[in-house]
Design a protein around this motif. Structure first.
Motif, PDB file in Angstrom:
ATOM      1  N   TYR A  87      35.764  42.976  29.423  1.00 29.58           N
ATOM      2  CA  TYR A  87      36.305  42.820  30.777  1.00 29.58           C
ATOM      3  C   TYR A  87      36.364  41.333  31.127  1.00 29.58           C
ATOM      4  O   TYR A  87      35.583  40.838  31.943  1.00 29.58           O
ATOM      5  CB  TYR A  87      35.438  43.575  31.794  1.00 29.58           C
ATOM      6  N   PRO A  88      37.262  40.582  30.504  1.00 24.46           N
ATOM      7  CA  PRO A  88      37.284  39.126  30.704  1.00 24.46           C
ATOM      8  C   PRO A  88      37.561  38.747  32.157  1.00 24.46           C
ATOM      9  O   PRO A  88      38.206  39.484  32.900  1.00 24.46           O
ATOM     10  CB  PRO A  88      38.420  38.665  29.783  1.00 24.46           C
ATOM     11  N   GLN A  89      37.029  37.584  32.531  1.00 22.59           N
ATOM     12  CA  GLN A  89      37.204  37.091  33.890  1.00 22.59           C
ATOM     13  C   GLN A  89      38.647  36.639  34.102  1.00 22.59           C
ATOM     14  O   GLN A  89      39.419  36.500  33.144  1.00 22.59           O
ATOM     15  CB  GLN A  89      36.255  35.919  34.134  1.00 22.59           C
ATOM     16  N   PRO A  90      39.067  36.419  35.362  1.00 21.05           N
ATOM     17  CA  PRO A  90      40.442  35.952  35.620  1.00 21.05           C
ATOM     18  C   PRO A  90      40.759  34.686  34.844  1.00 21.05           C
ATOM     19  O   PRO A  90      39.937  33.782  34.723  1.00 21.05           O
ATOM     20  CB  PRO A  90      40.430  35.701  37.136  1.00 21.05           C
ATOM     21  N   SER A  91      41.972  34.622  34.310  1.00 19.93           N
ATOM     22  CA  SER A  91      42.354  33.517  33.426  1.00 19.93           C
ATOM     23  C   SER A  91      42.388  32.176  34.150  1.00 19.93           C
ATOM     24  O   SER A  91      42.224  31.134  33.513  1.00 19.93           O
ATOM     25  CB  SER A  91      43.727  33.802  32.807  1.00 19.93           C
ATOM     26  N   GLU A  92      42.603  32.178  35.474  1.00 23.41           N
ATOM     27  CA  GLU A  92      42.660  30.904  36.190  1.00 23.41           C
ATOM     28  C   GLU A  92      41.289  30.280  36.409  1.00 23.41           C
ATOM     29  O   GLU A  92      41.188  29.133  36.840  1.00 23.41           O
ATOM     30  CB  GLU A  92      43.363  31.081  37.543  1.00 23.41           C
ATOM     31  N   GLN A  93      40.221  31.023  36.112  1.00 20.60           N
ATOM     32  CA  GLN A  93      38.869  30.484  36.258  1.00 20.60           C
ATOM     33  C   GLN A  93      38.415  29.850  34.939  1.00 20.60           C
ATOM     34  O   GLN A  93      38.670  30.379  33.864  1.00 20.60           O
ATOM     35  CB  GLN A  93      37.891  31.588  36.655  1.00 20.60           C
ATOM     36  N   LYS A  94      37.725  28.733  35.057  1.00 24.10           N
ATOM     37  CA  LYS A  94      37.204  28.066  33.873  1.00 24.10           C
ATOM     38  C   LYS A  94      36.056  28.865  33.275  1.00 24.10           C
ATOM     39  O   LYS A  94      35.309  29.510  33.997  1.00 24.10           O
ATOM     40  CB  LYS A  94      36.737  26.654  34.233  1.00 24.10           C
ATOM     41  N   PRO A  95      35.892  28.824  31.951  1.00 26.19           N
ATOM     42  CA  PRO A  95      34.770  29.531  31.318  1.00 26.19           C
ATOM     43  C   PRO A  95      33.441  29.080  31.914  1.00 26.19           C
ATOM     44  O   PRO A  95      33.202  27.888  32.109  1.00 26.19           O
ATOM     45  CB  PRO A  95      34.891  29.140  29.843  1.00 26.19           C
ATOM     46  N   GLY A  96      32.606  30.062  32.202  1.00 28.20           N
ATOM     47  CA  GLY A  96      31.309  29.756  32.794  1.00 28.20           C
ATOM     48  C   GLY A  96      31.319  29.655  34.298  1.00 28.20           C
ATOM     49  O   GLY A  96      30.257  29.505  34.910  1.00 28.20           O
ATOM     50  N   CYS A  97      32.506  29.765  34.910  1.00 28.89           N
ATOM     51  CA  CYS A  97      32.619  29.636  36.367  1.00 28.89           C
ATOM     52  C   CYS A  97      33.033  30.944  37.035  1.00 28.89           C
ATOM     53  O   CYS A  97      33.353  30.951  38.222  1.00 28.89           O
ATOM     54  CB  CYS A  97      33.621  28.544  36.734  1.00 28.89           C
ATOM     55  N   GLY A  98      33.053  32.023  36.291  1.00 29.06           N
ATOM     56  CA  GLY A  98      33.472  33.290  36.874  1.00 29.06           C
ATOM     57  C   GLY A  98      32.685  34.446  36.294  1.00 29.06           C
ATOM     58  O   GLY A  98      31.773  34.265  35.478  1.00 29.06           O
ATOM     59  N   PHE A  99      33.056  35.644  36.721  1.00 30.65           N
ATOM     60  CA  PHE A  99      32.373  36.853  36.277  1.00 30.65           C
ATOM     61  C   PHE A  99      33.388  37.805  35.657  1.00 30.65           C
ATOM     62  O   PHE A  99      34.562  37.824  36.050  1.00 30.65           O
ATOM     63  CB  PHE A  99      31.686  37.548  37.461  1.00 30.65           C
ATOM     64  N   PRO A 100      32.953  38.621  34.698  1.00 32.70           N
ATOM     65  CA  PRO A 100      33.834  39.670  34.187  1.00 32.70           C
ATOM     66  C   PRO A 100      34.230  40.612  35.323  1.00 32.70           C
ATOM     67  O   PRO A 100      33.446  40.845  36.245  1.00 32.70           O
ATOM     68  CB  PRO A 100      32.963  40.390  33.140  1.00 32.70           C
ATOM     69  N   VAL A 101      35.433  41.159  35.236  1.00 36.76           N
ATOM     70  CA  VAL A 101      35.930  42.044  36.293  1.00 36.76           C
ATOM     71  C   VAL A 101      36.475  43.317  35.661  1.00 36.76           C
ATOM     72  O   VAL A 101      37.287  43.273  34.736  1.00 36.76           O
ATOM     73  CB  VAL A 101      37.029  41.364  37.138  1.00 36.76           C
ATOM     74  N   LEU A 102      36.014  44.444  36.178  1.00 39.31           N
ATOM     75  CA  LEU A 102      36.477  45.769  35.752  1.00 39.31           C
ATOM     76  C   LEU A 102      37.537  46.239  36.747  1.00 39.31           C
ATOM     77  O   LEU A 102      37.355  46.118  37.958  1.00 39.31           O
ATOM     78  CB  LEU A 102      35.304  46.739  35.705  1.00 39.31           C
ATOM     79  N   ARG A 103      38.648  46.765  36.228  1.00 36.12           N
ATOM     80  CA  ARG A 103      39.693  47.318  37.094  1.00 36.12           C
ATOM     81  C   ARG A 103      39.529  48.829  37.153  1.00 36.12           C
ATOM     82  O   ARG A 103      39.462  49.502  36.119  1.00 36.12           O
ATOM     83  CB  ARG A 103      41.079  46.954  36.572  1.00 36.12           C
ATOM     84  N   LEU A 104      39.475  49.358  38.361  1.00 36.68           N
ATOM     85  CA  LEU A 104      39.301  50.794  38.591  1.00 36.68           C
ATOM     86  C   LEU A 104      40.517  51.330  39.334  1.00 36.68           C
ATOM     87  O   LEU A 104      40.906  50.798  40.377  1.00 36.68           O
ATOM     88  CB  LEU A 104      38.039  51.053  39.423  1.00 36.68           C
ATOM     89  N   VAL A 105      41.145  52.377  38.785  1.00 34.30           N
ATOM     90  CA  VAL A 105      42.212  53.102  39.462  1.00 34.30           C
ATOM     91  C   VAL A 105      41.743  54.544  39.589  1.00 34.30           C
ATOM     92  O   VAL A 105      41.318  55.152  38.595  1.00 34.30           O
ATOM     93  CB  VAL A 105      43.537  53.024  38.694  1.00 34.30           C
ATOM     94  N   ALA A 106      41.808  55.088  40.810  1.00 32.18           N
ATOM     95  CA  ALA A 106      41.211  56.399  41.051  1.00 32.18           C
ATOM     96  C   ALA A 106      42.113  57.273  41.893  1.00 32.18           C
ATOM     97  O   ALA A 106      42.912  56.796  42.708  1.00 32.18           O
ATOM     98  CB  ALA A 106      39.851  56.237  41.745  1.00 32.18           C
ATOM     99  N   PHE A 107      41.978  58.588  41.673  1.00 30.92           N
ATOM    100  CA  PHE A 107      42.504  59.610  42.567  1.00 30.92           C
ATOM    101  C   PHE A 107      41.347  60.051  43.463  1.00 30.92           C
ATOM    102  O   PHE A 107      40.249  60.332  42.976  1.00 30.92           O
ATOM    103  CB  PHE A 107      43.002  60.827  41.793  1.00 30.92           C
ATOM    104  N   MET A 108      41.611  60.140  44.767  1.00 30.61           N
ATOM    105  CA  MET A 108      40.622  60.660  45.701  1.00 30.61           C
ATOM    106  C   MET A 108      41.273  61.782  46.495  1.00 30.61           C
ATOM    107  O   MET A 108      42.421  61.670  46.927  1.00 30.61           O
ATOM    108  CB  MET A 108      40.099  59.556  46.627  1.00 30.61           C
ATOM    109  N   SER A 109      40.543  62.865  46.669  1.00 34.09           N
ATOM    110  CA  SER A 109      41.076  64.038  47.357  1.00 34.09           C
ATOM    111  C   SER A 109      41.262  63.734  48.837  1.00 34.09           C
ATOM    112  O   SER A 109      40.321  63.303  49.509  1.00 34.09           O
ATOM    113  CB  SER A 109      40.131  65.225  47.176  1.00 34.09           C
ATOM    114  N   LEU A 110      42.463  63.955  49.346  1.00 28.49           N
ATOM    115  CA  LEU A 110      42.714  63.720  50.759  1.00 28.49           C
ATOM    116  C   LEU A 110      41.897  64.674  51.626  1.00 28.49           C
ATOM    117  O   LEU A 110      41.506  64.333  52.732  1.00 28.49           O
ATOM    118  CB  LEU A 110      44.207  63.887  51.058  1.00 28.49           C
ATOM    119  N   ALA A 111      41.621  65.875  51.113  1.00 29.76           N
ATOM    120  CA  ALA A 111      40.912  66.881  51.897  1.00 29.76           C
ATOM    121  C   ALA A 111      39.421  66.582  52.018  1.00 29.76           C
ATOM    122  O   ALA A 111      38.820  66.826  53.068  1.00 29.76           O
ATOM    123  CB  ALA A 111      41.118  68.265  51.282  1.00 29.76           C
TER     124      ALA A 111
END
Length: 389
Positions: A154-178
């Motif tokens: 889960y690499p950090q955003p490319s615009e951040q310098k190495p050692g200056c950011g955190f890994p980021v996980l992308r989550l896409v979810a379905f949630m029940s409207l009811a």
């Protein structure tokens, strides 16, 4: 007129504490099929002298995710206080961590779906939208500890310098409207397009189910693929969709059937399988309405949907449905802020997947308690506070 009643329900919720949540978990653990999916290393839970059985491990893991202090040491101490471990048990965390690693992350993900399905099974027709099950879709990012293993998956955003950011996980979810429960989800990294993750979720939709989302998901390809599998979509029309649209029939004020032409990109999107063949045109319905409710910056909204029957699905009902999409933003805030899930704490990708799934299991169990309380108090579910629960 519901305020006193809602307050009474909230007082019940607070007095119950975690009791009903743990009872819900016990109910699921009584199902053998549910238990089998959770175990990655069966021998870890069959040792004669083992302190951490499957129920004890799951309950301790759940407490760790729901507590303000997410440390393993506090989780073990809580397990001893609740009598899940004998008084002479060591306060060390090594045995607990080994038992937690014996859980299958994929099994925990299925547990998320299982808890949501069990909650949806108790939903009556009055909670459905015009007799349809609606899934709200959205994506978000979650920060991870800065370890080499997490950075690799889960690499950090490319615009951040190495050692200056955190890994980021992308989550896409379905949630029940009811119910507000997480029914399905898919994870990736920042280089995985939300549309690609959405395809994995879309393929699991049943006939007649409806997906509700923002303009990011209302693409020509998604509408075609939803129709092919018998599902439906309601999305806000993308601002770039203008050319290649021809009105076919007026269904009402600001309500039209239109023909979309496929806008062929210079290259095939990375999220779309190159083997998928799309038609050159598609008939959809576009509904426009003005936003008069205070607090909304947007003053005009145009929806695109595959629900073409204006009598069964009137324009005002579609407009109300889209306003309910905002609830998912609040549900994600409950997950990331109220439950403190905006940054996970485990050091490896496998543990990250297990921790995320356990957070979502806990979230669904809390929604189950809220749903039961709303039925008991005969109040609408959205009037109950997740934080109070």
């Amino acid at each position: 007129m519901f305020v006193p009643f809602v307050g009474a329900v909230h007082r019940h919720l607070k007095s119950w504490s975690l009791g009903p949540v743990l009872q819900c978990l016990d109910r699921f653990l009584d199902e053998p099929a549910f238990r089998r999916t959770l175990i990655q290393k069966p021998r870890a839970f069959t040792r004669p002298q083992g302190l951490y059985s499957l129920p004890v491990t799951l309950k301790t893991f759940l407490i760790q995710c729901l507590a303000q202090d997410h440390s393993c040491r506090t989780a073990v101490a809580t397990a001893k206080d609740r009598g899940w471990l004998p008084p002479h048990a060591s306060p060390g965390t090594a045995a607990y961590c080994r038992a937690r690693d014996a859980l299958a992350a994929e099994g925990l993900q299925r547990a998320v779906e299982h808890t949501a399905q069990a909650l949806d099974a108790g939903v009556s027709d009055q909670h459905l939208w015009l007799g349809r099950q609606v899934h709200v879709v959205d994506g978000t990012g979650i920060a991870l500890p800065d370890t080499e293993a997490n950075q690799e998956d889960y690499p950090q955003p490319s615009e951040q310098k190495p050692g200056c950011g955190f890994p980021v996980l992308r989550l896409v979810a379905f949630m029940s409207l009811a119910t507000g429960a997480v029914s399905r989800y898919c994870i990736g990294n920042l280089h995985d397009h939300e549309q690609r993750l959405f395809q994995d979720l879309r393929a699991q939709l049943g006939v007649g189910e409806v997906v509700l989302g923002d303009r990011n998901f209302g693409t020509f390809a998604n509408l075609v693929l939803l129709k092919r599998q018998g599902a439906e979509g309601v999305f806000r029309r993308h601002q770039a969709r203008g050319a290649g649209v021809k009105r076919l029939k007026r269904l009402g004020k600001d309500d039209h059937l239109v023909r979309w032409q496929q806008i062929r990109p210079r290259r095939t999107p990375v999220w779309l399988d190159a083997k998928v063949e799309l038609p050159s045109t598609l008939v959809v319905r576009e509904v426009s309405f003005q936003v008069t409710q205070p607090g909304f910056r947007t003053k005009s909204v145009t929806l695109v949907t595959t629900l073409l029957d204006a009598k069964r699905y009137p324009a005002w009902a579609l407009a109300e449905l889209y306003f309910r999409r905002w609830r998912m933003e609040l549900w994600l805030r409950d997950l990331k802020i109220t439950m403190d899930m905006d940054r996970l704490r485990t050091q490896t990708p496998a543990r990250v997947r297990a921790e995320l799934a356990m957070f979502l299991v806990g979230y669904n169990l809390i929604r189950t308690v809220m749903f039961d309380a709303a039925k008991m108090g005969e109040v609408r579910l959205e009037l109950l506070s997740f934080k109070s629960a």
